[in-house]
Design a protein around this motif. Structure first.
Motif, short mmCIF file in Angstrom:
data_model
loop_
_atom_site.label_atom_id
_atom_site.label_comp_id
_atom_site.label_asym_id
_atom_site.label_seq_id
_atom_site.Cartn_x
_atom_site.Cartn_y
_atom_site.Cartn_z
N THR A 115 0.83 -1.21 0.00
CA THR A 115 0.00 0.00 0.00
C THR A 115 0.86 1.25 0.00
OG1 THR A 115 -0.11 0.05 2.43
CG2 THR A 115 -1.79 -1.21 1.28
N VAL A 116 1.93 1.23 0.80
CA VAL A 116 2.84 2.39 0.83
C VAL A 116 3.41 2.65 -0.55
CG1 VAL A 116 5.05 3.21 1.74
CG2 VAL A 116 3.42 2.14 3.27
N MET A 117 3.81 1.60 -1.22
CA MET A 117 4.45 1.75 -2.52
C MET A 117 3.45 2.17 -3.59
SD MET A 117 7.27 -1.27 -2.49
CE MET A 117 8.80 -1.00 -1.59
N ILE A 118 2.26 1.61 -3.52
CA ILE A 118 1.21 2.04 -4.47
C ILE A 118 1.00 3.55 -4.35
CG2 ILE A 118 -1.28 1.95 -4.91
CD1 ILE A 118 -1.10 -1.08 -4.19
N ASN A 119 0.86 3.99 -3.13
CA ASN A 119 0.58 5.41 -2.91
C ASN A 119 1.77 6.28 -3.30
OD1 ASN A 119 -1.97 4.82 -1.99
ND2 ASN A 119 -1.37 4.71 0.15
N SER A 120 2.96 5.78 -3.03
CA SER A 120 4.14 6.54 -3.42
C SER A 120 4.26 6.64 -4.94
CB SER A 120 5.40 5.89 -2.84
OG SER A 120 6.53 6.61 -3.17
N LEU A 121 3.98 5.51 -5.63
CA LEU A 121 4.02 5.51 -7.10
C LEU A 121 2.98 6.46 -7.67
CD1 LEU A 121 4.47 1.69 -7.74
CD2 LEU A 121 6.07 3.48 -8.43
N LEU A 122 1.79 6.45 -7.08
CA LEU A 122 0.74 7.35 -7.58
C LEU A 122 1.11 8.81 -7.35
CD1 LEU A 122 -2.45 5.39 -6.52
CD2 LEU A 122 -1.64 5.81 -8.84
N LYS A 123 1.72 9.09 -6.20
CA LYS A 123 2.18 10.47 -5.97
C LYS A 123 3.19 10.89 -7.03
CE LYS A 123 1.66 10.65 -0.93
NZ LYS A 123 2.40 10.65 0.35
N GLU A 124 4.08 9.95 -7.36
CA GLU A 124 5.18 10.26 -8.27
C GLU A 124 4.72 10.32 -9.72
OE1 GLU A 124 8.94 11.42 -8.88
OE2 GLU A 124 8.21 10.82 -6.92
N ARG A 125 3.86 9.35 -10.11
CA ARG A 125 3.53 9.23 -11.54
C ARG A 125 2.04 9.22 -11.81
NH1 ARG A 125 7.83 6.35 -14.09
NH2 ARG A 125 6.64 6.45 -16.02
N GLY A 126 1.22 9.42 -10.80
CA GLY A 126 -0.22 9.30 -11.00
C GLY A 126 -0.80 10.33 -11.95
N ARG B 93 -7.80 -0.84 4.55
CA ARG B 93 -8.83 0.19 4.40
C ARG B 93 -8.22 1.59 4.46
NH1 ARG B 93 -11.68 3.32 7.51
NH2 ARG B 93 -10.76 2.51 9.43
N LYS B 94 -7.35 1.81 5.42
CA LYS B 94 -6.73 3.14 5.53
C LYS B 94 -5.87 3.46 4.32
CE LYS B 94 -6.72 3.52 10.57
NZ LYS B 94 -5.89 3.63 11.79
N ALA B 95 -5.13 2.45 3.86
CA ALA B 95 -4.26 2.68 2.71
C ALA B 95 -5.09 2.96 1.46
CB ALA B 95 -3.37 1.46 2.49
N ALA B 96 -6.20 2.24 1.30
CA ALA B 96 -7.08 2.48 0.14
C ALA B 96 -7.62 3.90 0.18
CB ALA B 96 -8.22 1.47 0.15
N GLN B 97 -7.95 4.37 1.37
CA GLN B 97 -8.41 5.75 1.49
C GLN B 97 -7.31 6.72 1.04
OE1 GLN B 97 -9.75 5.50 5.72
NE2 GLN B 97 -11.64 6.37 4.96
N GLN B 98 -6.09 6.42 1.43
CA GLN B 98 -4.98 7.28 1.02
C GLN B 98 -4.80 7.23 -0.49
OE1 GLN B 98 -3.33 9.36 2.67
NE2 GLN B 98 -1.47 9.79 1.51
N THR B 99 -4.98 6.06 -1.08
CA THR B 99 -4.85 5.92 -2.54
C THR B 99 -5.90 6.77 -3.24
OG1 THR B 99 -4.10 3.65 -2.18
CG2 THR B 99 -4.72 4.26 -4.42
N VAL B 100 -7.13 6.68 -2.78
CA VAL B 100 -8.21 7.48 -3.38
C VAL B 100 -7.90 8.96 -3.23
CG1 VAL B 100 -10.66 8.05 -3.23
CG2 VAL B 100 -9.92 5.68 -2.99
N ARG C 50 -15.17 8.82 2.07
CA ARG C 50 -14.64 9.47 3.29
C ARG C 50 -13.15 9.77 3.18
NH1 ARG C 50 -18.60 6.24 5.87
NH2 ARG C 50 -17.15 4.51 6.20
N SER C 51 -12.47 9.04 2.32
CA SER C 51 -11.03 9.31 2.15
C SER C 51 -10.79 10.68 1.54
CB SER C 51 -10.40 8.24 1.27
OG SER C 51 -10.91 8.32 -0.05
N LEU C 52 -11.81 11.24 0.89
CA LEU C 52 -11.65 12.55 0.26
C LEU C 52 -11.77 13.69 1.26
CD1 LEU C 52 -13.80 11.89 -2.94
CD2 LEU C 52 -11.34 11.64 -2.64
N ALA C 53 -11.92 13.34 2.54
CA ALA C 53 -12.10 14.37 3.57
C ALA C 53 -10.81 14.67 4.31
CB ALA C 53 -13.17 13.92 4.56
N THR C 54 -9.69 14.08 3.88
CA THR C 54 -8.48 14.15 4.72
C THR C 54 -7.77 15.50 4.64
OG1 THR C 54 -7.30 13.10 2.90
CG2 THR C 54 -8.00 11.70 4.70
#
Length: 1582
Positions: A1030-1041, A1068-1075, A1106-1110
């Motif tokens: 999950t950490v890497m998915i989110n990092s990749l999306l930040k970098e290249r999303g 669940r938390k990581a998925a929210q971060q991804t969204v 709800r992840s869009l509320a962060t």
């Protein structure tokens, strides 16, 4: 200074520091201030005076040269008074004052003495501190004080007899001690003294007189402290006593002092005084000492034998003083002292021996001239201590040897024994010593080095003598200090000349030969860090000995040895590769042999090497290396006979039961075979045929010479020798001998025949040696085939043999030596040109379950080598994948380690000629990168290595050179350190950094496939790895999303499916971060994607919303988009109803409904608070209007059935009904926007339910508006501004909601406070022409509410408001008079606040307009109109006659409706009549209305009406006809009570009218009716 009274020690210290600091800049001012303060505060307690006095002392000391005489005098006088003010001894106070005097006395001694001598009068015992001050002054200012001492002594001596108290006797002793020391110093420095004529005789008689009192009287005192004070004084006094008197007293004085040792535990003061007395005695040439020598030695010796405790300083000082005593005695009586001491060395008591050696060291050092002729005697006496095993004795002996070295003892015969003892102590093991720094070994090492480097006279003693200790094995631990010392000595000799450094073997027969030295130093260098880094020391010594070893080595060794030393120093024991280091040393040896090129020298050299072999039996590593050295040297030897002879000797003498020996012997044969292949093979065969071997392996002599095990070990060694020979020998020579000789002999040794039957051995060593030997042969063949064609015909047989070995191993043991070796051997066999006939995959299956890791790596590398392409790599990891993700730690560990090795191998072998895609990079990266947070640290490290290799493989495929270094990829190595710690925070931070590197280097076309593969990693059984994914998915999306816009819907769908699959909180938390990350890059796409989810939203979709509320900024943007979705589309569509009846129903449109649900989910997250606050007005307005538009609206049919299905399977998260959904969203918006009180108040009042009711919706809105006004006033201006445009909305419901909201707001003063009144009033006025009747009614209600909300503003806008009310009453499109009703109710509220002039013009119109409503069927209308009529009477004064007419017109109706069935109407009538009473011109009637029509009073209607009619007929008889006619109208009333009241009313009128007047007015019919009414009235009274 006032603060000195503070009891806090810290405060007192700060005051002292402050005074001292001020005294540095203004010393005189501070001193004078202190003087003045102490004089003025005479009663100040002494502890506080002490602080000031101490500060004064410090200021005086630091600024003594700056003080003038007047200030000094002031200070002296003050200190003197402070010191003697109390006759009692108060030590702290008086000591502080005395110290001030001593400090001033440094420069103003005469002034101080002038003052203090006034307190030192003859015949009067002085103050204690006067004497102490004298004593301290005599020490601190010798030249200033000694001139005063004669007179002081003259005055003091008579006082000695007067002193009765111990403390006074002690201070006199103290003074005499310091006076004597001061006089001695003065006499010793007469050249600097102010009066050089002063002599010892000046004071001798006075000192002797004092001595007599002290020795004869006070020394006998029972108080120990006093005795010690006397002893301390007697020592210095003895120097000043007349010589004859001292000689006379010695026979009594020395025994008296010695006797004190038994009385006092603290012997230091006694020893110090005794030493001074002895020195004084020697100075006068006393003859008395000779007699007392034995008692002196007997008493002093035990003092040294008692060990000194370092933690008690006085015991150490006592030792020093006693040793000084021995020095004094040894200088005068050397023979007798030695005769006393040396026999003590043979004592059985350890302390006696140690103490005696310490005294000997002292005497050797301090009495060199007296001991010169005693050197041989002393050396011969040391033989016994040299054999002592006690460590303390050894330590003392080392110190004696050190002293002897400095004074030439070791140059005497017997000195070599001393040096050998020292070297033996250097060779002691340091492991057994608890305190290494103080151990015998460490002291000996330091002593040896100091003697070598600092004592010049020792050079000829130690060089070349110390070389004798280099080769013996027993001195191995001493090699480092020996080598260092020898190197220093040799360099020193070199400075003297080349001939001086050359070792003279002709003069030193015991020295080791150059061959022995070279062998020894080279072998010990093989373990360079052992023994305090002896490798460096040995090599450096070897370097300086080069000329003595062989003249030809000068240039080579001076170049090569420093490089070897540098290599040791650049590394540490852990980082140094032992194999590489030994190769360097062997290369150095090889170059040395080449440089020598002297076969005779080489033959001597190798013979010496073989001779030293047995010495290393306890040192397996060194012995193993020596074998290699022998092999190397034999290889360089030209004499084949010597080679064979030495090989034979090695085979015969080897210790075959030791593994290191077997390895060493085999490696020796292998290295030797490089140049002597034929001789080596021949010797091996000869040995097998020799009597020695046959005797060992004979069937019937097996137990005679060697055990069965020993025979197997010999065979094992021979087999191993063949393996090493195959590896080392030249390939062009050895290949032809492999099958014919080597393998034949190997299998001959391995397979034993008993009675002609082949029996396979069970000996593990033999089996392992066979496998290793075959492995080495395979290596030789593999490397040899490059030199030419070679057909290995027995390869299949060998592979089959290895497989048999593997299968024979127990399967439960995961790693066995046999399995590991067999796999390695298989690897080399597989690597040959023709593949073995063993299925590779089957071998792999066996390996993955059972084989050792290193073997498996090598085997898989060989398999990968055949298909070095991305496809080959994919095939390999298709098999490894399940093991990489295994639940078992050991399986994951092995799989990932093997993977790292394979990828590194792939990278090293990769040779890309054309740029091709590395198509499976993303899949492999996704396989390994999550393992960077595996629960095992080793897996984490290897996973990074895998990613590192994969990225470099990709760079190679992109066209970069293999040696290209990419800065970002190289950064992965630095990240490995962060993976050592098990802390999750550190791990995931490191994973994030790794993902950033991957994100920057992954090709764009593989980014999506990488993400998809990473999403699969969310289901990893290791939670750490799924988290890392999950950490890497989110990092990749930040970098290249940012480039994935088109793929966002697919990613969102995957996230949803993963949430369904994996029920874990961290997922669940990581998925929210991804969204959230996707939304921050592609807001619209994410929102559209989520809005397309099925309604009602499931829990996973809600989580994604709800992840869009962060993050507030993003949340605000998302909320704005959703608001736009709600507002843009129509809220519902009309649908024709085909069932019974005509009409249509409203069906909710899906998009606004979904957006409303989305708003609810986002705002239900606590993190959305900031964004909701920022968008409070538009959110509130949109949701309020959404509620209004969904009242009575139905769900689409498909959603109705879906909601029913979801509720049947379990409770849905919440209702999907449009109105309920909108209400809930508005509720959560208020709560999240900080308006919890609003939501609570509306709920308590039932407002939310009212809002959802089509009939009562506007009432619910009013409740909401009321709560907003009370609890959220500051929010209203923007809300009102946003609502105003909706007053023109095409939807009636929105206009109704807005008008209802405004109407209730006008009921509160908050709109006035917020300057909203005029705006809202104008908008309410404008709604009077609205097509919707409810809007018009609510507008009038709002205008009327101004009376309660902002009554002061009614007067200003009265005309407008009244006009609106009148217009409302005149509303033509009001079939149910609801608008009129509201107009009348509102007008009633307004009348209390309007200007009279505004109402006058329309008073009559209103009265006439409302009159019909008095008899309305609707109670509300009747009540409102009657109340309004009552209120209108307030304004009738200026238009009394006109309005009186209206009162008369309505009077009958009001009186009759007192019988109305509705209580509220009755109440309204009472109010109206009370109001009309004053305007009727009849006081009696007015009083009746006021008294009888009070709200709280019941009414007797008949009696009341009788009295009313009476007053009416008396006052207005002419009104009879009108009143009767009006009553007649009510005869047909719908209300029974009113129908009954009307005739009664007429009857009472007729009763009380004058008969004449009645006849004139009433027609007969009316009169008849009156009669009936009267009868009715009588009946009712009865």
């Amino acid at each position: 200074m006032d603060a000195t009274t503070d009891k806090d020690p810290l405060v007192q210290e700060q005051i002292y520091d402050a005074l001292c600091y001020l005294g540095e800049s203004e010393p005189e001012e501070i001193l004078n201030s202190c003087d003045e303060y102490l004089r003025q505060h005479d009663k100040l307690a002494y502890p506080h005076r002490v602080i000031i006095l101490k500060a004064m002392e410090t200021v005086v000391k630091n600024n003594i040269t700056l003080l003038d005489k007047s200030t000094a005098k002031v200070v002296i006088f003050l200190a003197s008074n402070e010191m003697t003010k109390s006759k009692e001894v108060i030590r702290d106070w008086q000591q502080a004052a005395s110290n001030v005097l001593v400090a001033v006395g440094q420069c103003f001694i005469n002034k101080v003495m002038e003052e203090v001598l006034t307190k030192f009068q003859p015949g009067i015992l002085p103050h204690y501190f006067v004497m102490q001050t004298f004593a301290n002054l005599s020490v601190s200012n010798v030249f200033g004080m000694v001139p005063f001492l004669n007179s002081i002594l003259g005055t003091m001596l008579p006082m000695l007899g007067m002193a009765k108290q111990d403390h006074m006797k002690s201070v006199f002793c103290y003074a005499l001690q310091h006076f004597s020391e001061s006089i001695q110093e003065y006499l010793a420095n007469l050249d600097k003294a102010p009066d050089p004529t002063v002599r010892k005789d000046t004071f001798s008689n006075e000192i002797f007189s004092a001595y007599e009192v002290l020795f004869n009287s006070w020394l006998q005192h029972r108080e120990a402290k006093l005795r010690l004070a006397v002893v301390e004084a007697l020592g210095p006094m003895s120097y000043l006593m007349p010589s004859d008197k001292l000689e006379e007293q010695l026979p009594k004085l020395i025994p008296g002092i010695l006797a004190l040792y038994k009385k006092h535990t603290e012997a230091f003061y006694i020893s110090k005084s005794l030493c001074q007395i002895l020195e004084a005695s020697v100075n006068i040439g006393s003859r008395s000492l000779d007699v007392q020598l034995d008692s002196l030695l007997g008493t002093l010796h035990p003092q040294i034998c008692a060990p000194a405790d370092p933690s008690v300083p006085l015991t150490v000082k006592n030792h020093t003083e006693v040793l000084r005593c021995f020095t004094v005695l040894a200088c005068s009586f050397p023979d007798r002292v030695l005769a006393f001491l040396l026999p003590k060395l043979e004592s059985s008591n350890e302390r006696t021996r140690v103490g005696t050696l310490l005294i000997m060291r002292q005497i050797i050092n301090s009495a060199p001239s007296q001991m010169e002729i005693k050197k041989p005697f002393i050396l011969s006496s040391m033989k016994l201590p040299l054999q002592d095993s006690n460590n303390k004795v050894k330590r003392a002996m080392v110190q004696v040897i050190s002293a002897m070295a400095h004074h030439g003892y070791l140059e005497q015969p017997g000195g070599e024994a001393m040096m050998e003892f020292l070297v033996r102590q250097c060779a002691l093991s340091s492991d057994a010593v608890s305190t290494p720094g103080d151990s015998v070994q460490s002291i000996s090492v330091n002593t040896l080095f100091l003697l070598s480097t600092t004592v010049d006279r020792m050079s000829n003693v130690l060089w070349p003598y110390l070389l004798e200790f280099v080769t013996p094995i027993q001195f191995t631990n001493a090699l480092t200090p020996l080598c260092k010392s020898l190197m220093y000595l040799a360099m020193k000799k070199q400075e003297e000349g080349e001939s001086a450094s050359l070792i003279r073997y002709d003069l030193n027969a015991n020295l080791p030969s150059p061959y022995a030295l070279t062998t020894r130093l080279l072998v010990v260098s093989s373990q360079p860090y052992v023994g305090d880094c002896r490798g460096t020391a040995a090599l450096r010594l070897l370097n300086v000995l080069h000329y003595s070893v062989h003249p030809a080595l000068d240039q080579l060794w001076s170049k090569k040895i420093p490089l070897l030393v540098e290599h040791i120093e650049e590394n540490m024991e852990k980082s140094l590769s032992q194999k590489d280091w030994e190769e360097k040393l062997l290369l150095f040896l090889q170059e040395t042999l080449v440089a020598v090129s002297d076969n005779t020298w080489i033959c001597h050299f190798v013979t010496e090497m073989c001779r030293q072999l047995h010495g290393y039996n306890g040192f397996p590593l060194e012995k193993n290396f020596l074998y290699k050295c022998i092999g190397t040297t034999l290889g360089a030897c030209a004499s084949k006979d010597l080679v064979q002879k030495q090989l034979q000797e090695l085979l015969e003498t080897a210790r075959y039961h030791e593994e290191a020996e077997r390895e060493g012997l085999a490696s020796c044969f292998g290295i030797c075979a490089i140049n002597h292949l034929e001789e080596t093979l021949a010797k091996l065969e000869d040995f097998v045929r020799s009597d020695v071997f046959k005797k060992s392996v004979g069937l019937f002599s097996i137990f005679k010479d060697r055990s069965d095990t020993e025979v197997e070990k010999i065979k094992s060694t021979l087999i191993l020798c063949y393996g090493y020979v195959a590896v080392y020998a030249p390939k062009e020579l050895v290949l032809s001998r492999i099958e014919a000789d080597i393998l034949k002999n190997i299998f001959q040794y391995f397979n034993t025949k008993v009675l002609g039957i082949k029996v396979e051995t069970k000996d593990l060593t033999l089996k392992l040696c066979l496998i290793r030997s075959i492995c080495m042969i395979s290596q030789a063949i593999y490397n040899g085939v490059k030199c030419g064609d070679f057909v290995f015909s027995r390869k299949a047989e060998l592979v089959a043999q290895m497989v048999e070995f593997i299968k024979a191993e127990p399967p439960e043991a995961m790693r066995t030596p046999v399995r590991q070796r067999a796999m390695i051997t298989c690897t080399y066999l597989v690597e040959s040109t023709v593949p073995p006939r063993v299925p590779g995959l089957a071998l792999w299956d066996e390996a993955q379950c059972l084989c050792s890791l290193h073997a498996l790596k090598d085997l898989l590398k060989s398999l990968l080598q055949r298909n070095l392409t991305p496809h080959g790599l994919q095939d390999m990891f298709a098999h490894l994948g399940p093991w990489i993700k295994s639940n078992k730690e050991h399986e994951r560990q092995r799989a990932v380690e093997v993977s790292a090795a394979l990828l590194d191998f792939y990278l090293s072998k990769l040779n890309v000629n054309t740029v091709i895609p590395f198509y499976n990079l993303s899949v492999l990266i996704a396989l390994f990168s999550p393992r960077c947070s595996d629960s095992l640290a080793s897996v984490r490290q290897h996973a990074v290595d895998c990613v590192y290799s994969l990225l470099y493989i990709q760079l190679c495929y992109e066209g970069f050179a293999r040696d290209h270094r990419d800065e970002m990829v190289e950064g992965l190595k630095a990240l490995k350190k962060g993976l050592e710690e098990p802390d999750f925070t550190v791990l995931f931070h490191t994973c994030n950094n790794i993902a950033m590197v991957i994100g920057k280097r992954i090709p764009p076309d593989q980014l999506m496939s990488l993400l998809l593969a990473m999403f699969e990693g969310l289901a990893d059984p290791d939670k750490n790895c799924s988290r890392a994914a999950t950490v890497m998915i989110n990092s990749l999306l930040k970098e290249r999303g940012g480039v994935l816009q088109e793929k966002v819907p697919d990613i969102m769908s995957i996230i949803h499916s993963k949430l369904e699959e994996v029920d874990e909180e961290h997922i669940r938390k990581a998925a929210q971060q991804t969204v959230y990350i996707l939304a921050s890059q592609h807001k619209s796409v994410v929102v559209s994607s989520l809005l397309g989810s099925s309604l009602p939203f499931d829990s996973h979709t809600c989580t994604m919303w709800r992840s869009l509320a962060t993050e507030p900024t993003l949340t605000s943007q998302i909320l704005e988009q959703l608001l736009e979705k709600v507002n843009r589309d129509v809220p519902y569509k009309e649908s024709k109803c085909f069932l019974l009846g005509s009409g249509s129903e409203r069906i909710a449109t899906p998009l606004p409904l979904a957006a409303t649900c989305a708003l609810y989910e986002i705002m239900s997250a606590p993190e959305s608070g900031a964004a909701v606050l920022g968008l409070y007005p538009p959110l509130f307005v949109t949701l309020l209007l959404r509620v209004s538009c969904t009242v009575g609206v139905q769900l689409p049919k498909n959603l109705q059935s879906r909601e029913r299905r979801s509720s049947s399977h379990g409770p849905a998260p919440r209702s999907l009904h449009p109105c309920s959904c909108a209400v809930e969203t508005l509720k959560v918006m208020l709560a999240r926007g900080g308006s919890e009180e609003v939501a609570r108040a509306v709920g308590n009042a039932g407002g939310w339910e009212l809002m959802a009711s089509p009939e009562r919706h506007h009432d619910g809105i009013a409740v909401l508006a009321r709560a907003m006004a009370r609890h959220a006033g500051p929010r209203l201006p923007l809300i009102v501004k946003n609502l105003i445009p909706t007053l023109s909305s095409v939807f009636d419901s929105q206009r109704i909601t807005t008008t209802a909201f405004f109407a209730e707001l006008l009921n509160s003063n908050v709109v006035n406070d917020l300057i909203l009144l005029e705006t809202m009033m104008d908008n309410m006025t404008g709604r009077q022409k609205d097509s919707c009747m409810l809007v018009r009614m609510l507008a009038l209600r709002g205008l009327g509410n101004i009376a309660s909300g902002s009554p002061d503003k009614v007067r200003k806008h009265g005309a407008t408001l009244l006009a609106s009310m009148v217009n409302g009453m005149d509303d033509k499109d009001d079939p149910h008079n609801l608008v009129a009703l509201e107009a009348m109710s509102s007008l009633s509220k307004l009348l209390d606040h309007v200007e009279e002039r505004d109402i006058q013009s329309m008073l009559l119109h209103i009265a006439i307009r409302i009159r019909p409503f008095f008899d309305s069927e609707q109670p509300d209308l009747r009540q409102s109109s009657i109340v309004l009529f009552g209120n209108l009477t307030k304004f009738s004064e200026d238009n009394c006659e006109v309005f009186f007419e209206q009162i008369l017109n309505g009077l009958v109706t009001l009186l009759l409706h007192l019988q109305d069935p509705k209580p509220e109407v009755v109440k309204a009538c009472k109010f109206a009549l009370r109001m009309c009473g004053p305007n009727m011109g009849c006081e009696g009637l007015c009083d009746m209305f006021l008294n009888h029509l009070r709200e709280d009073r019941s009414l007797h209607y008949g009696e009341f009406m009788n009295n009313v009619c009476k007053h009416l007929m008396q006052t207005y008889p002419e009104m009879l006809n009108r009143l009767i006619v009006t009553n007649l109208f009510y005869f047909k009333s719908n209300w029974v009570d009113i129908r009954a009241a009307a005739p009664m009313f007429i009857g009472f009128l007729v009763l009380h009218v004058d008969e004449d007047h009645c006849q004139q007015v009433l027609p007969p019919a009316v009169f008849a009716a009156g009669e009936r009414g009267l009868a009715s009235a009588h009946w009712s009274w009865s």
